[in-house]
Design a protein around this motif. Structure first.
Motif, PDB file in Angstrom:
ATOM      1  N   ASP A 129      38.494 -97.279  49.604  1.00  0.00           N
ATOM      2  CA  ASP A 129      37.952 -96.074  50.225  1.00  0.00           C
ATOM      3  C   ASP A 129      37.780 -96.289  51.731  1.00  0.00           C
ATOM      4  O   ASP A 129      38.160 -95.442  52.551  1.00  0.00           O
ATOM      5  CB  ASP A 129      36.623 -95.722  49.568  1.00  0.00           C
ATOM      6  CG  ASP A 129      35.912 -94.574  50.263  1.00  0.00           C
ATOM      7  OD1 ASP A 129      36.552 -93.537  50.517  1.00  0.00           O
ATOM      8  OD2 ASP A 129      34.709 -94.717  50.563  1.00  0.00           O
ATOM      9  N   ARG A 184      38.040 -88.702  46.683  1.00  0.00           N
ATOM     10  CA  ARG A 184      37.694 -88.849  48.087  1.00  0.00           C
ATOM     11  C   ARG A 184      38.753 -88.118  48.921  1.00  0.00           C
ATOM     12  O   ARG A 184      39.937 -88.143  48.587  1.00  0.00           O
ATOM     13  CB  ARG A 184      37.648 -90.318  48.494  1.00  0.00           C
ATOM     14  CG  ARG A 184      36.571 -91.123  47.804  1.00  0.00           C
ATOM     15  CD  ARG A 184      35.198 -90.808  48.345  1.00  0.00           C
ATOM     16  NE  ARG A 184      34.173 -91.693  47.800  1.00  0.00           N
ATOM     17  CZ  ARG A 184      33.522 -91.496  46.666  1.00  0.00           C
ATOM     18  NH1 ARG A 184      33.814 -90.411  45.930  1.00  0.00           N
ATOM     19  NH2 ARG A 184      32.613 -92.338  46.234  1.00  0.00           N
ATOM     20  N   TYR A 244      40.348 -91.650  42.251  1.00  0.00           N
ATOM     21  CA  TYR A 244      40.168 -93.039  41.873  1.00  0.00           C
ATOM     22  C   TYR A 244      39.971 -93.180  40.367  1.00  0.00           C
ATOM     23  O   TYR A 244      39.634 -92.202  39.676  1.00  0.00           O
ATOM     24  CB  TYR A 244      38.953 -93.618  42.606  1.00  0.00           C
ATOM     25  CG  TYR A 244      39.195 -93.867  44.079  1.00  0.00           C
ATOM     26  CD1 TYR A 244      39.710 -95.081  44.511  1.00  0.00           C
ATOM     27  CD2 TYR A 244      38.925 -92.887  45.021  1.00  0.00           C
ATOM     28  CE1 TYR A 244      39.947 -95.317  45.870  1.00  0.00           C
ATOM     29  CE2 TYR A 244      39.149 -93.098  46.376  1.00  0.00           C
ATOM     30  CZ  TYR A 244      39.660 -94.323  46.791  1.00  0.00           C
ATOM     31  OH  TYR A 244      39.897 -94.538  48.123  1.00  0.00           O
ATOM     32  N   SER A 265      37.408-100.390  44.672  1.00  0.00           N
ATOM     33  CA  SER A 265      37.530 -98.974  45.033  1.00  0.00           C
ATOM     34  C   SER A 265      36.758 -98.663  46.312  1.00  0.00           C
ATOM     35  O   SER A 265      37.203 -97.856  47.140  1.00  0.00           O
ATOM     36  CB  SER A 265      37.017 -98.090  43.890  1.00  0.00           C
ATOM     37  OG  SER A 265      37.855 -98.185  42.757  1.00  0.00           O
TER      38      SER A 265
END
Length: 415
Positions: free
Chosen positions: A7, A29, A23, A3
């Motif tokens: 990102d 995000r 996520y 993740s």
């Protein structure tokens, strides 16, 4: 860890618009670039995160089909608009690596021998014909419509397409023998016989299409002027006054272009005319999206115009006219998407929910390919002799020979 890497990848990737990503575990995000569309994306689990990192061009579609990737607060179109717009500016690292490998292997991926061509055609075109009746026009035209004003209905745009291509064939006398390569469900062949007094042979590798095309010819009373055959283009042995091919060239494969155009040249009488209508790409030679290749059109490829024209030149044919259509197919597919959505429950009863998501994804990415990724349609008029067509293009804009009925109004004939 995956993740965190994804990102970072999104932070580097999004340069236009805004993407909110949810996520696994609930982390959110937000990635913001310059002015552009906005969308949200939910990812179900770590396996999907890893898949998106490795090969996003394939795995975004697979995850949507599986239900482990979903749009949030937006439509699928909105989400893919953000992703496809950004990929044109900065491809993810995984896609760059796998894209290079696919380009190296594209000759093998598109090696559409007769056996593979039959299998590839059956994969898509031998699906239950009721699926296509749910979203196509009544004439079952499964190619780009023509929108001269932009206000045409789907049926009007498909009728306009057929007339425009027929005009380019320059059918200058009754009874001309026409070969329709990749005839689909027979709509173009029937139009040429009915409205242009041509004698038409349509060829296809789809058993399902062949059955319906023959049925339609009998129902229209045209089976004496139109015949349909289960035949590969490489097996064509007769000569014709005119050849038309709509939406079939995408299934030939680059390595087979010399054989295709050599066969077409041999099948064309010395004073004959061929018109080729195909999807193409603006940016030059490339590769087929791997998700499209695996799930929709195995062995398919939309060539750069330069790839097609180069093969035409090497075959010793004259290119007497070339026309580019830009947003016409985007408009066509927008109609198809709307009609598919309206009949989604019926499609789900034919297949299942996963199939519906697959087909939705296919229609959306196809429309956006024409809107933001440089896809187009090109039409090539080809001849063997320099004087086979008139000096000017005026004949291409002659009045339509007869009024074409709204094919949606006669859909019952196709059942």
């Amino acid at each position: 860890m995956a993740s965190v890497l994804l990102d970072r990848a999104f932070a580097h990737f999004i340069t236009l618009g805004r993407l909110d990503v949810y996520y696994p575990g609930g982390d959110r995000r937000v990635y913001v670039g310059g002015p552009g569309p906005q969308a949200g994306l939910w990812i179900a689990d770590g396996e999907t995160v890893r898949a998106l990192l490795l090969d996003p061009a394939l795995k975004v579609g697979e995850a949507y089909m599986a239900g482990t990737l979903r749009p949030v607060g937006c439509t699928l179109y909105d989400l893919l608009h953000v992703l496809m717009l950004n990929v044109m500016r900065r491809s993810p690292a995984g896609e760059r690596i796998f894209g290079s490998l696919r380009y190296i292997a594209r000759t093998w991926l598109q090696d559409n021998t007769l056996r593979r061509a039959r299998r590839n055609v059956a994969h898509h075109y031998d699906l239950d014909s009721r699926l296509y009746r749910h979203f196509l026009d009544g004439d079952m035209q499964y190619s780009c419509g023509y929108f001269p004003t932009g206000n045409e209905t789907l049926a009007q745009a498909q009728a306009a397409k057929k007339h425009h291509l027929a005009a380019k064939l320059h059918l200058s006398r009754p009874g001309m023998r026409v070969l329709d390569v990749g005839c689909g469900w027979g709509g173009m062949a029937l139009t040429l016989a009915r409205d242009y007094d041509a004698q038409v042979t349509g060829i296809t590798l789809s058993v399902e299409q062949l059955h319906i095309a023959r049925q339609r010819a009998r129902a229209a009373g045209l089976d004496g002027r139109v015949r349909f055959e289960l035949l590969d283009y490489r097996a064509v042995s007769r000569q014709y006054d005119r050849i038309i091919s709509i939406g079939m060239f995408e299934h030939v494969g680059v390595a087979h272009y010399p054989a295709f155009f050599a066969t077409m040249r041999a099948a064309l009488r010395p004073d004959g005319v061929m018109v080729l209508h195909s999807i193409g790409r603006r940016e030059g030679p490339g590769v087929t999206n791997p998700w499209i290749d695996r799930y929709i059109f195995p062995g398919g490829y939309s060539p750069a115009v330069s790839e097609a024209v180069g093969a035409v030149e090497r075959a010793g044919l004259w290119l007497t006219d070339c026309e580019i259509w830009r947003l016409h197919y985007a408009r066509t597919i927008a109609h198809w998407r709307s009609r598919f959505a309206a009949r989604r429950q019926q499609v789900a009863r034919l297949y299942d929910e996963r199939f519906c998501r697959m087909f939705e994804f296919y229609l959306v990415v196809s429309e956006l390919a024409f809107r933001v990724q440089g896809h187009l349609n090109f039409q090539l008029q080809l001849v063997r002799e320099i004087d086979a067509v008139p000096l000017s293009r005026d004949y291409m804009y002659a009045p339509q020979p007869t009024a074409v009925p709204d094919q949606d109004g006669v859909a019952a004939l196709r059942a």
